[in-house]
Design a protein around this motif. Sequence first.
Motif, PDB file in Angstrom:
ATOM      1  N   ASP A  13     -32.864  14.705  22.282  1.00  0.00           N
ATOM      2  CA  ASP A  13     -32.123  15.922  21.942  1.00  0.00           C
ATOM      3  C   ASP A  13     -30.662  15.678  22.286  1.00  0.00           C
ATOM      4  N   VAL A  14     -29.782  15.959  21.345  1.00  0.00           N
ATOM      5  CA  VAL A  14     -28.350  15.711  21.541  1.00  0.00           C
ATOM      6  C   VAL A  14     -27.588  17.020  21.379  1.00  0.00           C
ATOM      7  N   THR A  15     -26.743  17.295  22.353  1.00  0.00           N
ATOM      8  CA  THR A  15     -25.865  18.456  22.297  1.00  0.00           C
ATOM      9  C   THR A  15     -24.426  17.962  22.243  1.00  0.00           C
ATOM     10  N   VAL A  16     -23.653  18.536  21.345  1.00  0.00           N
ATOM     11  CA  VAL A  16     -22.236  18.206  21.242  1.00  0.00           C
ATOM     12  C   VAL A  16     -21.455  19.392  21.815  1.00  0.00           C
ATOM     13  N   PRO A  17     -20.940  19.244  23.045  1.00  0.00           N
ATOM     14  CA  PRO A  17     -20.202  20.359  23.649  1.00  0.00           C
ATOM     15  C   PRO A  17     -18.824  20.528  23.003  1.00  0.00           C
ATOM     16  N   VAL A  18     -18.676  21.575  22.213  1.00  0.00           N
ATOM     17  CA  VAL A  18     -17.437  21.801  21.470  1.00  0.00           C
ATOM     18  C   VAL A  18     -16.253  21.929  22.419  1.00  0.00           C
ATOM     19  N   GLU A  19     -16.449  22.620  23.552  1.00  0.00           N
ATOM     20  CA  GLU A  19     -15.337  22.820  24.482  1.00  0.00           C
ATOM     21  C   GLU A  19     -14.854  21.509  25.095  1.00  0.00           C
ATOM     22  N   ALA A  20     -15.731  20.521  25.218  1.00  0.00           N
ATOM     23  CA  ALA A  20     -15.342  19.220  25.781  1.00  0.00           C
ATOM     24  C   ALA A  20     -14.740  18.292  24.721  1.00  0.00           C
ATOM     25  N   ASN A  21     -14.844  18.695  23.469  1.00  0.00           N
ATOM     26  CA  ASN A  21     -14.337  17.879  22.361  1.00  0.00           C
ATOM     27  C   ASN A  21     -13.230  18.600  21.590  1.00  0.00           C
ATOM     28  N   GLN A  22     -12.300  19.201  22.300  1.00  0.00           N
ATOM     29  CA  GLN A  22     -11.226  19.953  21.669  1.00  0.00           C
ATOM     30  C   GLN A  22     -10.094  19.064  21.165  1.00  0.00           C
ATOM     31  N   ALA A  23      -9.977  17.855  21.714  1.00  0.00           N
ATOM     32  CA  ALA A  23      -8.879  16.957  21.324  1.00  0.00           C
ATOM     33  C   ALA A  23      -9.414  15.536  21.197  1.00  0.00           C
ATOM     34  N   ILE A  24     -10.287  15.332  20.234  1.00  0.00           N
ATOM     35  CA  ILE A  24     -10.963  14.044  20.073  1.00  0.00           C
ATOM     36  C   ILE A  24      -9.963  12.916  19.845  1.00  0.00           C
ATOM     37  N   VAL A  25      -9.016  13.124  18.941  1.00  0.00           N
ATOM     38  CA  VAL A  25      -8.043  12.072  18.629  1.00  0.00           C
ATOM     39  C   VAL A  25      -7.175  11.776  19.846  1.00  0.00           C
ATOM     40  N   ALA A  26      -6.666  12.809  20.501  1.00  0.00           N
ATOM     41  CA  ALA A  26      -5.800  12.615  21.670  1.00  0.00           C
ATOM     42  C   ALA A  26      -6.556  11.983  22.836  1.00  0.00           C
ATOM     43  N   ASP A  27      -7.808  12.411  23.052  1.00  0.00           N
ATOM     44  CA  ASP A  27      -8.609  11.878  24.159  1.00  0.00           C
ATOM     45  C   ASP A  27      -9.110  10.465  23.872  1.00  0.00           C
ATOM     46  N   GLY A  28      -9.298  10.154  22.605  1.00  0.00           N
ATOM     47  CA  GLY A  28      -9.809   8.834  22.233  1.00  0.00           C
ATOM     48  C   GLY A  28     -11.292   8.666  22.480  1.00  0.00           C
ATOM     49  N   ASN A  29     -11.996   9.801  22.641  1.00  0.00           N
ATOM     50  CA  ASN A  29     -13.449   9.716  22.806  1.00  0.00           C
ATOM     51  C   ASN A  29     -14.123  10.978  22.299  1.00  0.00           C
ATOM     52  N   PHE A  30     -15.439  10.857  22.150  1.00  0.00           N
ATOM     53  CA  PHE A  30     -16.290  11.942  21.686  1.00  0.00           C
ATOM     54  C   PHE A  30     -17.397  12.074  22.707  1.00  0.00           C
ATOM     55  N   LYS A  31     -17.610  13.269  23.224  1.00  0.00           N
ATOM     56  CA  LYS A  31     -18.571  13.478  24.298  1.00  0.00           C
ATOM     57  C   LYS A  31     -19.845  14.138  23.778  1.00  0.00           C
ATOM     58  N   VAL A  32     -20.996  13.642  24.243  1.00  0.00           N
ATOM     59  CA  VAL A  32     -22.287  14.240  23.902  1.00  0.00           C
ATOM     60  C   VAL A  32     -23.147  14.314  25.160  1.00  0.00           C
ATOM     61  N   ILE A  33     -24.136  15.194  25.118  1.00  0.00           N
ATOM     62  CA  ILE A  33     -25.088  15.339  26.215  1.00  0.00           C
ATOM     63  C   ILE A  33     -26.479  15.091  25.648  1.00  0.00           C
ATOM     64  N   LEU A  34     -27.226  14.205  26.299  1.00  0.00           N
ATOM     65  CA  LEU A  34     -28.578  13.872  25.865  1.00  0.00           C
ATOM     66  C   LEU A  34     -29.595  14.500  26.808  1.00  0.00           C
ATOM     67  N   SER A  35     -30.698  14.947  26.245  1.00  0.00           N
ATOM     68  CA  SER A  35     -31.818  15.432  27.050  1.00  0.00           C
ATOM     69  C   SER A  35     -33.114  15.020  26.364  1.00  0.00           C
ATOM     70  N   ASN A  36     -34.204  15.090  27.099  1.00  0.00           N
ATOM     71  CA  ASN A  36     -35.515  14.679  26.573  1.00  0.00           C
ATOM     72  C   ASN A  36     -35.453  13.300  25.914  1.00  0.00           C
ATOM     73  N   VAL A  37     -34.832  12.369  26.603  1.00  0.00           N
ATOM     74  CA  VAL A  37     -34.617  11.028  26.052  1.00  0.00           C
ATOM     75  C   VAL A  37     -35.919  10.226  26.118  1.00  0.00           C
ATOM     76  N   LYS A  38     -36.455   9.916  24.953  1.00  0.00           N
ATOM     77  CA  LYS A  38     -37.668   9.110  24.850  1.00  0.00           C
ATOM     78  C   LYS A  38     -37.465   7.996  23.836  1.00  0.00           C
ATOM     79  N   CYS A  39     -36.253   7.447  23.852  1.00  0.00           N
ATOM     80  CA  CYS A  39     -35.918   6.345  22.959  1.00  0.00           C
ATOM     81  C   CYS A  39     -34.873   5.495  23.658  1.00  0.00           C
ATOM     82  N   ASP A  40     -34.539   4.375  23.037  1.00  0.00           N
ATOM     83  CA  ASP A  40     -33.502   3.509  23.579  1.00  0.00           C
ATOM     84  C   ASP A  40     -32.138   4.072  23.179  1.00  0.00           C
TER      85      ASP A  40
END
Length: 102
Positions: free
Chosen positions: A41-68
Motif C-alpha cells: 500500500d502506497v500513500t503519497v503525502p501531498v503536504e510533504a510533496n509541495q515543492a517536488i522540483v525545488a526539493d529534488g525528491n518525491f516522498k511516499v509512505i509504504l505500508s503492508n509491504v509484502k513485496c521487494d
Amino acid sequence: MRVNLNFTNKGKVVIENFNNEELLEIFGRYINTLTKKYAVDVTVPVEANQAIVADGNFKVILSNVKCDVETFFKELGRDIKVPLKKRTDGKLENVFKIEVIE
C-alpha cells in the motif's frame, strides 16, 4: 516505512518541465497501477510533496509491504520515464534513486 525518491541530475532537469500538480498526478497514476501487481500500500503525502522540483525528491509512505521494495521502485522508475520523455529531447536514463527511511 517512508521512502524518498531522490531525483538524479538528469531527472531534476526533466522534472523542471512539469509543475507540482502534474508530477503528483503522474507519480500517483503509475504507483496505483503498480500496486495492483505488487502487494504493497502506497500513500503519497501531498503536504510533504509541495515543492517536488525545488526539493529534488518525491516522498511516499509504504505500508503492508509484502513485496521487494527495490523491485517495486525499479519498475516505477522504468514506467515513469514514458510520460517524462514526452517533454524532453534525447535519452532518459535513471530518473531517481531510492532512499528507504524506516
